[in-house]
Design an enzyme around this catalytic site. Sequence first.
Site, PDB file in Angstrom:
ATOM      1  N   LYS A   1      39.043  42.588  39.918  1.00 17.35           N
ATOM      2  CA  LYS A   1      39.767  43.853  39.736  1.00 17.35           C
ATOM      3  C   LYS A   1      39.562  44.936  38.738  1.00 17.35           C
ATOM      4  O   LYS A   1      39.360  45.834  39.174  1.00 17.35           O
ATOM      5  CB  LYS A   1      41.370  43.414  39.852  1.00 17.35           C
ATOM      6  CG  LYS A   1      41.827  42.707  41.167  1.00 17.35           C
ATOM      7  CD  LYS A   1      43.096  41.929  41.152  1.00 17.35           C
ATOM      8  CE  LYS A   1      43.233  41.085  42.298  1.00 17.35           C
ATOM      9  NZ  LYS A   1      44.344  40.075  42.032  1.00 17.35           N
TER      10      LYS A   1
ATOM     11  N   GLN B   1      49.305  38.419  37.934  1.00 14.95           N
ATOM     12  CA  GLN B   1      48.447  37.382  38.898  1.00 14.95           C
ATOM     13  C   GLN B   1      49.179  36.340  39.184  1.00 14.95           C
ATOM     14  O   GLN B   1      49.556  35.691  38.252  1.00 14.95           O
ATOM     15  CB  GLN B   1      47.115  37.264  38.161  1.00 14.95           C
ATOM     16  CG  GLN B   1      46.313  36.382  38.806  1.00 14.95           C
ATOM     17  CD  GLN B   1      45.613  37.186  40.123  1.00 14.95           C
ATOM     18  OE1 GLN B   1      45.595  38.041  40.168  1.00 14.95           O
ATOM     19  NE2 GLN B   1      45.067  36.264  41.091  1.00 14.95           N
TER      20      GLN B   1
ATOM     21  N   ASP C   1      50.953  45.572  43.948  1.00 15.59           N
ATOM     22  CA  ASP C   1      50.846  44.563  45.073  1.00 15.59           C
ATOM     23  C   ASP C   1      51.650  45.112  46.369  1.00 15.59           C
ATOM     24  O   ASP C   1      51.587  44.698  47.358  1.00 15.59           O
ATOM     25  CB  ASP C   1      51.443  43.380  44.783  1.00 15.59           C
ATOM     26  CG  ASP C   1      50.502  42.427  44.010  1.00 15.59           C
ATOM     27  OD1 ASP C   1      49.288  42.441  44.298  1.00 15.59           O
ATOM     28  OD2 ASP C   1      50.914  41.714  43.087  1.00 15.59           O
TER      29      ASP C   1
HETATM   30  N1  LIG Z   1      49.669  39.130  42.310  1.00 18.59           N
HETATM   31  C1  LIG Z   1      48.888  38.940  42.842  1.00 18.59           C
HETATM   32  N2  LIG Z   1      48.144  39.880  43.841  1.00 18.59           N
HETATM   33  C2  LIG Z   1      47.045  39.290  44.679  1.00 18.59           C
HETATM   34  O1  LIG Z   1      46.842  39.981  45.401  1.00 18.59           O
HETATM   35  C3  LIG Z   1      46.620  38.115  44.276  1.00 18.59           C
HETATM   36  C4  LIG Z   1      47.257  37.461  43.576  1.00 18.59           C
HETATM   37  N3  LIG Z   1      48.526  37.687  42.605  1.00 18.59           N
HETATM   38  N4  LIG Z   1      46.942  35.863  43.394  1.00 18.59           N
HETATM   39  C5  LIG Z   1      45.720  35.356  44.197  1.00 18.59           C
HETATM   40  C6  LIG Z   1      45.790  36.167  45.429  1.00 18.59           C
HETATM   41  C7  LIG Z   1      44.176  35.949  45.988  1.00 18.59           C
HETATM   42  N5  LIG Z   1      43.467  37.306  46.158  1.00 18.59           N
HETATM   43  C8  LIG Z   1      42.193  37.709  46.447  1.00 18.59           C
HETATM   44  C9  LIG Z   1      41.749  38.897  46.185  1.00 18.59           C
HETATM   45  C10 LIG Z   1      40.461  39.246  46.722  1.00 18.59           C
HETATM   46  C11 LIG Z   1      39.706  38.043  46.904  1.00 18.59           C
HETATM   47  C12 LIG Z   1      38.155  38.347  47.111  1.00 18.59           C
HETATM   48  O2  LIG Z   1      37.758  39.550  47.119  1.00 18.59           O
HETATM   49  N6  LIG Z   1      37.432  37.543  47.563  1.00 18.59           N
HETATM   50  C13 LIG Z   1      35.850  37.644  47.668  1.00 18.59           C
HETATM   51  C14 LIG Z   1      34.975  36.325  47.250  1.00 18.59           C
HETATM   52  C15 LIG Z   1      35.586  36.025  46.065  1.00 18.59           C
HETATM   53  C16 LIG Z   1      34.792  34.697  45.484  1.00 18.59           C
HETATM   54  O3  LIG Z   1      35.821  33.592  45.670  1.00 18.59           O
HETATM   55  O4  LIG Z   1      33.837  34.352  44.964  1.00 18.59           O
HETATM   56  C17 LIG Z   1      35.612  37.482  49.445  1.00 18.59           C
HETATM   57  O5  LIG Z   1      36.532  37.164  50.054  1.00 18.59           O
HETATM   58  O6  LIG Z   1      34.498  38.340  49.583  1.00 18.59           O
HETATM   59  C18 LIG Z   1      40.234  36.857  47.294  1.00 18.59           C
HETATM   60  C19 LIG Z   1      41.412  36.643  46.800  1.00 18.59           C
HETATM   61  C20 LIG Z   1      44.695  38.209  45.567  1.00 18.59           C
HETATM   62  N7  LIG Z   1      45.516  37.528  45.341  1.00 18.59           N
END
Ligand SMILES: Nc1nc(=O)c2c([nH]1)NC[C@@H]1CN(c3ccc(C(=O)N[C@@H](CCC(=O)O)C(=O)O)cc3)C=[N+]21
Length: 297
Positions: free
Chosen positions: A53, A97, A120
């Site tokens: 992020k 987070q 969020d």
């Molecule tokens: N307050 C809060 N807000 C959130 O938005 C939040 C959170 N807590 N806790 C955890 C989850 C999970 N999450 C992700 C965001 C981006 C990817 C992302 O971009 N993943 C990459 C791959 C990254 C990797 O794992 O290597 C993809 O899908 O291509 C994944 C998961 C947001 N979250």
Amino acid sequence: MTATVLDGKAAAAAIKSELTERVAALRAQGVVPGIATVLVGADPASQLYVGMKHRQSEAIGMNSIQRELPADATQAEVEAVIDELNADPTCHGYIVQLPLPKHLDTDAILERIDPAKDADGLHPTNLGRLVLNVNAPITTPLPCTPRGVIELLVRNGYDLDGAHVVVVGRGVTIGRSIGLLLTRREYNATVTLVHTGTKDAGQYLRQADVIVAAAGVKHLITAADVKPGAAVLDVGVTREDDPETGKAKVFGDVAPDVADVAGFVSPNPGGVGPMTVALLMTNVVEAAERAVTAASA
Ligand SMILES: Nc1nc(=O)c2c([nH]1)NC[C@@H]1CN(c3ccc(C(=O)N[C@@H](CCC(=O)O)C(=O)O)cc3)C=[N+]21
């Protein structure tokens, strides 16, 4: 049949390129949009997400503020950081987070966030505004993962008007909130929510034009659940060690055989994840734009 891939990286890149211009316009007015994250403890997956992020926000010209607390931080210590970010005029939006360590009261912490800075879009006040439908056009933050799912479809030319969307999972991040957006007149979809208490979820899934899988259960949705040609969006994130490599790997809620019957599939990784981050940044840029408008009014 092989499904068309809904490329989340490409759609996120397009959003970020649009945001780059909006950030530049704000900077020209003397305002640098600022995003912050609050991370409690040192969970490796959370550190990875938070790092992503910050890197992506800085790449489009935003300012990023990283607040880290030890895993044994007290409720009062976390709340003090929330109060600081609420009062900090250089921070236009932020996230705490999740998940937080178990000894902390997550709901109390999330409620303490200034709703105007809720990146969020999951603060009770903002969710309430979503229910009341008082933020269309957008005047307050909207939930970023639902926005990401919808943008991924819309930016690939998918027409949601009249579509039957079946959402799997009743979590707040997606299940409980996405129907409120999809049923707005601007999208005009019809939404069914299925969950672990649903009798024969398959009968609903097989009728779906669009499936949004957000249960967090590895490979829950298989080809037999999918109507030929349907769009299947994979929101689930299950981290497991890959038996072949021994390294941690992300598995979605959608089994690989779904691509043989679906018309459109979002890969995972590479689908909804990057869209969530892009819409998180969008929420903060929009908050900064509103702050500028309010200051000049
Ligand atoms: N307050 C809060 N807000 C959130 O938005 C939040 C959170 N807590 N806790 C955890 C989850 C999970 N999450 C992700 C965001 C981006 C990817 C992302 O971009 N993943 C990459 C791959 C990254 C990797 O794992 O290597 C993809 O899908 O291509 C994944 C998961 C947001 N979250």
